[in-house]
Design a protein around this motif. Sequence first.
Motif, PDB file in Angstrom:
ATOM      1  N   THR A 110      71.129  68.250  80.338  1.00  0.00           N
ATOM      2  CA  THR A 110      70.936  66.895  81.109  1.00  0.00           C
ATOM      3  C   THR A 110      71.861  67.001  82.381  1.00  0.00           C
ATOM      4  O   THR A 110      71.791  65.620  82.986  1.00  0.00           O
ATOM      5  N   GLY A 111      72.509  67.832  82.770  1.00  0.00           N
ATOM      6  CA  GLY A 111      73.263  67.665  84.068  1.00  0.00           C
ATOM      7  C   GLY A 111      74.409  66.525  83.722  1.00  0.00           C
ATOM      8  O   GLY A 111      75.079  66.541  82.725  1.00  0.00           O
ATOM      9  N   THR A 112      74.451  65.645  84.716  1.00  0.00           N
ATOM     10  CA  THR A 112      75.366  64.621  84.915  1.00  0.00           C
ATOM     11  C   THR A 112      74.822  63.339  84.224  1.00  0.00           C
ATOM     12  O   THR A 112      75.679  62.231  84.372  1.00  0.00           O
ATOM     13  N   ALA A 113      73.448  63.239  83.552  1.00  0.00           N
ATOM     14  CA  ALA A 113      73.019  62.021  82.960  1.00  0.00           C
ATOM     15  C   ALA A 113      73.840  61.601  81.773  1.00  0.00           C
ATOM     16  O   ALA A 113      74.257  62.589  80.897  1.00  0.00           O
ATOM     17  N   GLN A 114      73.711  60.480  81.321  1.00  0.00           N
ATOM     18  CA  GLN A 114      74.199  59.887  80.221  1.00  0.00           C
ATOM     19  C   GLN A 114      73.055  59.980  79.248  1.00  0.00           C
ATOM     20  O   GLN A 114      71.664  59.343  79.766  1.00  0.00           O
ATOM     21  N   VAL A 115      72.936  60.399  78.086  1.00  0.00           N
ATOM     22  CA  VAL A 115      71.853  60.408  77.217  1.00  0.00           C
ATOM     23  C   VAL A 115      71.952  59.477  76.169  1.00  0.00           C
ATOM     24  O   VAL A 115      72.748  59.528  75.254  1.00  0.00           O
ATOM     25  N   GLN A 133      71.248  61.784 100.681  1.00  0.00           N
ATOM     26  CA  GLN A 133      70.217  62.442  99.585  1.00  0.00           C
ATOM     27  C   GLN A 133      71.051  63.024  98.497  1.00  0.00           C
ATOM     28  O   GLN A 133      71.921  63.617  98.563  1.00  0.00           O
ATOM     29  N   VAL A 134      70.376  62.860  97.151  1.00  0.00           N
ATOM     30  CA  VAL A 134      71.208  63.305  95.948  1.00  0.00           C
ATOM     31  C   VAL A 134      69.976  64.072  95.169  1.00  0.00           C
ATOM     32  O   VAL A 134      68.911  63.488  95.068  1.00  0.00           O
ATOM     33  N   GLN A 135      70.480  64.965  94.349  1.00  0.00           N
ATOM     34  CA  GLN A 135      69.438  65.678  93.322  1.00  0.00           C
ATOM     35  C   GLN A 135      70.077  65.897  92.185  1.00  0.00           C
ATOM     36  O   GLN A 135      71.205  66.258  92.027  1.00  0.00           O
ATOM     37  N   GLU A 136      69.263  65.315  91.385  1.00  0.00           N
ATOM     38  CA  GLU A 136      69.575  65.623  89.692  1.00  0.00           C
ATOM     39  C   GLU A 136      68.793  66.414  89.087  1.00  0.00           C
ATOM     40  O   GLU A 136      67.611  66.498  89.467  1.00  0.00           O
ATOM     41  N   ARG A 137      69.429  67.221  88.069  1.00  0.00           N
ATOM     42  CA  ARG A 137      68.375  68.437  87.250  1.00  0.00           C
ATOM     43  C   ARG A 137      68.628  68.068  85.877  1.00  0.00           C
ATOM     44  O   ARG A 137      69.516  67.563  85.526  1.00  0.00           O
ATOM     45  N   PHE A 138      67.450  68.301  85.115  1.00  0.00           N
ATOM     46  CA  PHE A 138      67.414  68.509  83.789  1.00  0.00           C
ATOM     47  C   PHE A 138      66.342  69.396  83.164  1.00  0.00           C
ATOM     48  O   PHE A 138      65.353  69.596  84.074  1.00  0.00           O
ATOM     49  N   SER A 139      66.539  70.046  81.825  1.00  0.00           N
ATOM     50  CA  SER A 139      65.716  70.840  81.394  1.00  0.00           C
ATOM     51  C   SER A 139      65.802  70.869  80.100  1.00  0.00           C
ATOM     52  O   SER A 139      66.548  70.375  79.390  1.00  0.00           O
ATOM     53  N   TYR A 140      64.586  71.638  79.424  1.00  0.00           N
ATOM     54  CA  TYR A 140      64.335  71.512  77.932  1.00  0.00           C
ATOM     55  C   TYR A 140      63.427  72.579  77.743  1.00  0.00           C
ATOM     56  O   TYR A 140      62.790  73.078  78.355  1.00  0.00           O
ATOM     57  N   ARG A 141      63.354  73.004  76.438  1.00  0.00           N
ATOM     58  CA  ARG A 141      62.579  74.096  76.019  1.00  0.00           C
ATOM     59  C   ARG A 141      61.922  73.353  74.714  1.00  0.00           C
ATOM     60  O   ARG A 141      62.312  72.713  73.873  1.00  0.00           O
ATOM     61  N   VAL A 142      60.375  73.765  74.585  1.00  0.00           N
ATOM     62  CA  VAL A 142      59.589  73.438  73.518  1.00  0.00           C
ATOM     63  C   VAL A 142      59.000  74.665  72.919  1.00  0.00           C
ATOM     64  O   VAL A 142      58.592  75.540  73.375  1.00  0.00           O
ATOM     65  N   LYS A 143      59.062  74.587  71.579  1.00  0.00           N
ATOM     66  CA  LYS A 143      58.749  75.945  70.919  1.00  0.00           C
ATOM     67  C   LYS A 143      57.612  75.267  69.812  1.00  0.00           C
ATOM     68  O   LYS A 143      57.935  74.158  69.384  1.00  0.00           O
TER      69      LYS A 143
END
Length: 153
Positions: A110-115, A133-143
Amino acid sequence: ATLSNWESLNLIPGEANVYFEDAFIGKIYFDTDTTKEELVVGLGVDPQISVKREDKRDFKAKSFFGNNRIVSKNYEITLKNNRNKTVVVKLQDRVPISGNSEIKVDEVETGTAQVDKETQILTWEINLGSGSQVQERFSYRVKYPKRRRINLE
């Protein structure tokens, strides 16, 4: 806009016209009877704040592991402030939640995000300077089982 201590304004329930920077935005209904701690007022879309959400396909991976498929998703959100003053932006996105025990969502970054662990809503509070300008990233995996079809778009 979020108003705290709105009770001190002596607002009554009813319709109101909303103006922002001398421009008519629209009408809202103040429901002061059911509003709790904060009163939220929608001000519409600000054309001087741009938001772009990209699925970084370079990092997207599909693989097979036994009878399962694994899909990795990686997103990049870019915010740009075209105003001549600093603004505070509350950015929210969401990681999917599976309602099926055969489908698993894991390896969430989740990078710097509060979850919010219950809703999987990601929240960033961003102080966006003038012209910045600001860039935020997040990722996940689905099985999931390869016999199933899922839609992650």
